[in-house]
Design a protein around this motif. Structure first.
Motif, short mmCIF file in Angstrom:
data_model
loop_
_atom_site.label_atom_id
_atom_site.label_comp_id
_atom_site.label_asym_id
_atom_site.label_seq_id
_atom_site.Cartn_x
_atom_site.Cartn_y
_atom_site.Cartn_z
N GLY A 1 -9.31 16.79 64.42
CA GLY A 1 -10.08 16.27 63.30
C GLY A 1 -9.62 14.93 62.75
O GLY A 1 -9.99 14.57 61.63
N VAL A 2 -8.85 14.18 63.52
CA VAL A 2 -8.39 12.87 63.07
C VAL A 2 -9.31 11.79 63.62
O VAL A 2 -9.58 11.75 64.82
N GLU A 3 -9.80 10.92 62.74
CA GLU A 3 -10.61 9.80 63.19
C GLU A 3 -9.69 8.81 63.88
O GLU A 3 -8.68 8.41 63.33
N ALA A 4 -10.05 8.42 65.09
CA ALA A 4 -9.24 7.48 65.85
C ALA A 4 -10.17 6.54 66.59
O ALA A 4 -11.28 6.92 66.98
N SER A 5 -9.70 5.31 66.79
CA SER A 5 -10.49 4.34 67.54
C SER A 5 -10.60 4.79 68.99
O SER A 5 -9.76 5.54 69.47
N GLY A 6 -11.63 4.32 69.66
CA GLY A 6 -11.72 4.57 71.09
C GLY A 6 -10.62 3.81 71.80
O GLY A 6 -9.95 2.97 71.21
N VAL A 7 -10.44 4.08 73.07
CA VAL A 7 -9.39 3.41 73.83
C VAL A 7 -9.76 1.94 74.02
O VAL A 7 -10.85 1.61 74.46
N ASP A 8 -8.81 1.08 73.65
CA ASP A 8 -8.97 -0.37 73.81
C ASP A 8 -8.14 -0.79 75.02
O ASP A 8 -6.92 -0.75 74.99
N ASP A 9 -8.83 -1.17 76.11
CA ASP A 9 -8.16 -1.56 77.35
C ASP A 9 -7.79 -3.03 77.31
O ASP A 9 -8.67 -3.89 77.14
N GLN A 10 -6.51 -3.32 77.49
CA GLN A 10 -6.00 -4.68 77.54
C GLN A 10 -5.13 -4.81 78.79
O GLN A 10 -4.71 -3.81 79.36
N ASP A 11 -4.84 -6.03 79.20
CA ASP A 11 -3.98 -6.23 80.37
C ASP A 11 -2.58 -5.66 80.14
O ASP A 11 -1.89 -5.30 81.09
N TRP A 12 -2.15 -5.60 78.89
CA TRP A 12 -0.79 -5.17 78.55
C TRP A 12 -0.72 -3.71 78.09
O TRP A 12 0.30 -3.26 77.58
N GLY A 13 -1.83 -2.97 78.29
CA GLY A 13 -1.83 -1.56 77.97
C GLY A 13 -3.16 -1.08 77.45
O GLY A 13 -4.11 -1.84 77.28
N ARG A 14 -3.21 0.22 77.20
CA ARG A 14 -4.40 0.88 76.67
C ARG A 14 -4.02 1.42 75.30
O ARG A 14 -3.02 2.12 75.17
N PHE A 15 -4.81 1.11 74.27
CA PHE A 15 -4.42 1.37 72.89
C PHE A 15 -5.41 2.27 72.16
O PHE A 15 -6.61 2.17 72.34
N VAL A 16 -4.85 3.12 71.30
CA VAL A 16 -5.62 3.96 70.38
C VAL A 16 -4.99 3.76 69.01
O VAL A 16 -3.76 3.76 68.89
N THR A 17 -5.81 3.59 67.98
CA THR A 17 -5.27 3.49 66.62
C THR A 17 -5.88 4.57 65.74
O THR A 17 -7.01 5.00 65.97
N PHE A 18 -5.09 4.98 64.75
CA PHE A 18 -5.57 5.94 63.77
C PHE A 18 -4.79 5.72 62.48
O PHE A 18 -3.73 5.10 62.47
N ASP A 19 -5.34 6.22 61.38
CA ASP A 19 -4.69 6.14 60.08
C ASP A 19 -4.30 7.53 59.61
O ASP A 19 -5.02 8.51 59.86
N ASP A 20 -3.17 7.60 58.90
CA ASP A 20 -2.81 8.85 58.25
C ASP A 20 -3.60 8.95 56.94
O ASP A 20 -4.38 8.02 56.62
#
Length: 124
Positions: free
Chosen positions: A89-108
Motif C-alpha cells: 500500500g505504499v505509493e511509489a514511482s514507477g521504475v526509472d531506467d537510467q544508464d547508471w541504474g534503475r530507480f524507484v522512489t517513495f515517501d514515508d
C-alpha cells in the motif's frame, strides 16, 4: 582502516506512525527505548542492510520531518522492490531506467523521500 556507516537519523513527526510504516515495508524494529522522560530512540534496519535508521523524540535532529531526501538504498531488483512497496500500500514511482541504474522512489508518511537503486550489470 574501515569506515562503516551504521546509523542515519530520519526526522519524523509521529514516532509510532513512522515505526508502523517501516515495519510494514519490511524493516526490522531493533530498538524502541525511552531511557528517560522526553527521550525516545527507535532504531530500524532494512532487510539485508548493515546500516540502520533511527528516529524518535528528544534526539536533537536538525532536519524537520519531510526534509530527508538523501538516502539511497541498493536493491537487487527494482521491479520486485516496486511490486513489494505497492503490494503493502505504499505509493511509489514507477521504475526509472537510467544508464547508471534503475530507480524507484517513495515517501514515508512524513514526506521523507527514499530512492531505491538497482545497480547496472557492468559485466564484471
Amino acid at each position: 582502516m574501515d569506515w562503516k556507516i551504521e546509523l542515519i537519523f530520519v526526522p519524523v513527526a509521529d514516532v509510532d506512525r513512522a515505526k508502523d510504516f517501516y515495519v510494514k515495508i519490511g524493516f526490522t524494529a531493533d530498538h524502541d527505548q525511552t531511557p528517560v522522560e522526553g527521550l525516545r530512540f527507535v532504531q530500524m534496519t532494512p532487510p539485508g542492510s548493515a546500516c540502520s535508521i533511527a528516529f524518535g523524540t528528544g534526539l536533537g535532529i536538525a532536519l524537520e520531518p519531510g526534509q530527508q531526501n538523501t538516502i539511497q538504498v541498493v536493491v537487487p531488483d527494482a521491479d520486485e522492490a516496486l511490486a513489494h512497496l505497492r503490494g503493502v500500500g505504499v505509493e511509489a514511482s514507477g521504475v526509472d531506467d537510467q544508464d547508471w541504474g534503475r530507480f524507484v522512489t517513495f515517501d514515508d508518511p512524513d514526506g521523507n523521500t527514499w530512492t531505491l537503486q538497482e545497480l547496472p550489470d557492468y559485466g564484471g
